[in-house]
Design a protein around this motif. Structure first.
Motif: not given
Length: 298
Positions: A205-215, A224-228
């Motif tokens: 799982f990759l989340g891109d917030g760019g330092g602007v939004k939490q990710a 299991d970790r992705v489900l959390r």
């Protein structure tokens, strides 16, 4: 001849090929904003050209755009080294005809653009121009200032590099919609089992917030970790979320809304029937092209 009379034919030709030029720049850069900047630079050069000296106007425009994209790609590489958290391509809400061109849609997918990120700038340019747009080796050689023989070697190396990293096995839009449907149910109802059933044990799982939004500041690996993460266990999503299906980069995706506002877009990578990659772009600077469809061409 006035300036207006001189630039009218140039404008007409540029507009006729604009979608193609944008698609090339976006495929090379993974950023619509940077692709738009490249097109502006292309226009400024094109408007100053004596059209009477140009034998193939389409090829000339492709050359200008590609060279500008290569220069910008080198700059972006340095800029992305200091990017906060994972960097993901800028998603585009695309017109239905893009999905109908299966080869183009495959090369525009989030997963494929991430593979292209692993190529050096010249390799990426050669691969995109040859494999995606079918440009002749001689034309590419002129564009990248290499010999045709050298371009063939670069193309061979780039194809092998991409083949080793691109999604394995043919993926259909139906499979992508089913995977995203499970993600949607998990987000909206907490039904995690249907999502777990299609997640690969080593899903990323990759989340891109760019330092602007939490990710997520680093890749999350393992079902299991992705489900959390999806269930809000890490608190990065927060609030009541809804998801709506859309075509992004030619493929099914989900636009996630929080309190009615676009929070991001989710795309998937599927290998052999299982989801091996979940990509969530939250950086608001990358979401502007989700409000209107973008026409692409090749």
């Amino acid at each position: 001849m006035s300036d207006g009379e001189r630039t009218a034919p140039a404008t007409e030709t540029f507009v006729a090929h604009r979608n193609l030029l944008f698609t090339i720049a976006y495929e090379m850069l993974g950023s619509a904003a940077d692709a738009e900047d490249v097109l502006q630079e292309t226009w400024l050069q094109w408007a100053a050209v004596d059209l009477g000296t140009v034998r193939d106007q389409r090829a000339f425009l492709v050359k200008i755009t590609s060279r500008q994209a290569i220069r910008r790609l080198r700059t972006l590489g340095r800029r992305r080294e200091s990017y906060v958290g994972p960097w993901l391509p800028e998603p585009l809400l695309t017109t239905p005809d893009v999905a109908e061109d299966v080869e183009l849609a495959d090369n525009l997918s989030m997963a494929m653009l991430l593979v292209l990120e692993t190529l050096a700038p010249t390799e990426r340019a050669v691969f995109v121009l040859r494999e995606v747009f079918g440009i002749a080796y001689d034309e590419i050689a002129h564009t990248v200032a290499k010999s045709p023989a050298a371009v063939r070697q670069i193309a061979h190396r780039a194809r092998a590099h991409v083949a080793a990293r691109r999604p394995r096995g043919a993926v259909t839009a139906v499979e992508a919609r089913q995977a995203l449907g499970a993600f949607q149910r998990a987000v909206e109802t907490g039904d995690l089992q249907s999502l777990l059933d299609i997640l690969s044990p080593d899903v990323v799982f990759l989340g891109d917030g760019g330092g602007v939004k939490q990710a997520t500041l680093r890749p999350i690996v393992g079902a299991d970790r992705v489900l959390r993460v999806v269930s809000g266990g890490t608190g990065w999503m927060g609030g009541p979320a809804s998801a709506e299906p859309a075509h992004v980069n030619g493929w099914p995706a989900l636009v996630i809304r929080l309190d009615g506002e676009i929070d991001g877009v989710v795309a998937v990578r599927i290998d052999n029937g299982l989801v091996t990659g979940l990509y969530y772009v939250r950086n608001p600077h990358k979401l502007e092209h989700l409000h209107r469809e973008t026409a692409l061409d090749r």
